[in-house]
Design a protein around this motif. Sequence first.
Motif, short mmCIF file in Angstrom:
data_model
loop_
_atom_site.label_atom_id
_atom_site.label_comp_id
_atom_site.label_asym_id
_atom_site.label_seq_id
_atom_site.Cartn_x
_atom_site.Cartn_y
_atom_site.Cartn_z
N VAL A 208 12.51 51.49 -15.23
CA VAL A 208 13.22 52.65 -14.69
C VAL A 208 13.44 53.66 -15.81
O VAL A 208 13.88 53.30 -16.90
CB VAL A 208 14.57 52.25 -14.07
CG1 VAL A 208 15.32 53.48 -13.58
CG2 VAL A 208 14.35 51.27 -12.92
N ARG B 125 22.71 49.11 -8.54
CA ARG B 125 22.29 49.22 -9.93
C ARG B 125 22.40 50.68 -10.36
O ARG B 125 22.09 51.59 -9.60
CB ARG B 125 20.86 48.73 -10.11
CG ARG B 125 20.73 47.22 -9.97
CD ARG B 125 19.30 46.79 -10.19
NE ARG B 125 19.15 45.34 -10.04
CZ ARG B 125 18.00 44.70 -10.15
NH1 ARG B 125 16.89 45.37 -10.42
NH2 ARG B 125 17.95 43.40 -10.00
N TYR C 193 21.63 53.66 -13.41
CA TYR C 193 20.74 54.05 -14.49
C TYR C 193 21.16 55.41 -15.03
O TYR C 193 21.66 56.26 -14.29
CB TYR C 193 19.29 54.11 -14.00
CG TYR C 193 18.81 52.83 -13.37
CD1 TYR C 193 18.80 52.69 -11.98
CD2 TYR C 193 18.39 51.75 -14.14
CE1 TYR C 193 18.38 51.51 -11.39
CE2 TYR C 193 17.96 50.57 -13.55
CZ TYR C 193 17.96 50.46 -12.18
OH TYR C 193 17.54 49.29 -11.59
#
Length: 116
Positions: free
Chosen positions: A1, A103, A105
Amino acid sequence: VQLQASGGGLVQTGGSLRLSCAASGISFRVNTLKWYRQAPGKQRDMVAMISPSDYTEYADSVKGRFTISRGDAEKRLYLQMNNLGPEDTAVYYCNAQGLYDRREYWGQGTLVTVSS
């Protein structure tokens, strides 16, 4: 990512900038996307967010001046910043959080400097 922020720079008071954040490795459409900023010596604060359903929220300090948007086809997040002032000087970070897996990021940040 990977989240790659760009578009920062030096601008005079009253000017405009458009930040961009290129995303890869995530299902872009099912992420809540946010811009944060961190001024020297201060905590990182959320500036704007856009949900998977395109709901948007803004910090009070930028309402009416900043616009967050997303380009799903190109997997890019944008922040149009108008009528900039010295108080907007900060490193701006893009953030993505999955709708289902939660999640989170972060991009690497892009510096915006507004001169008075």
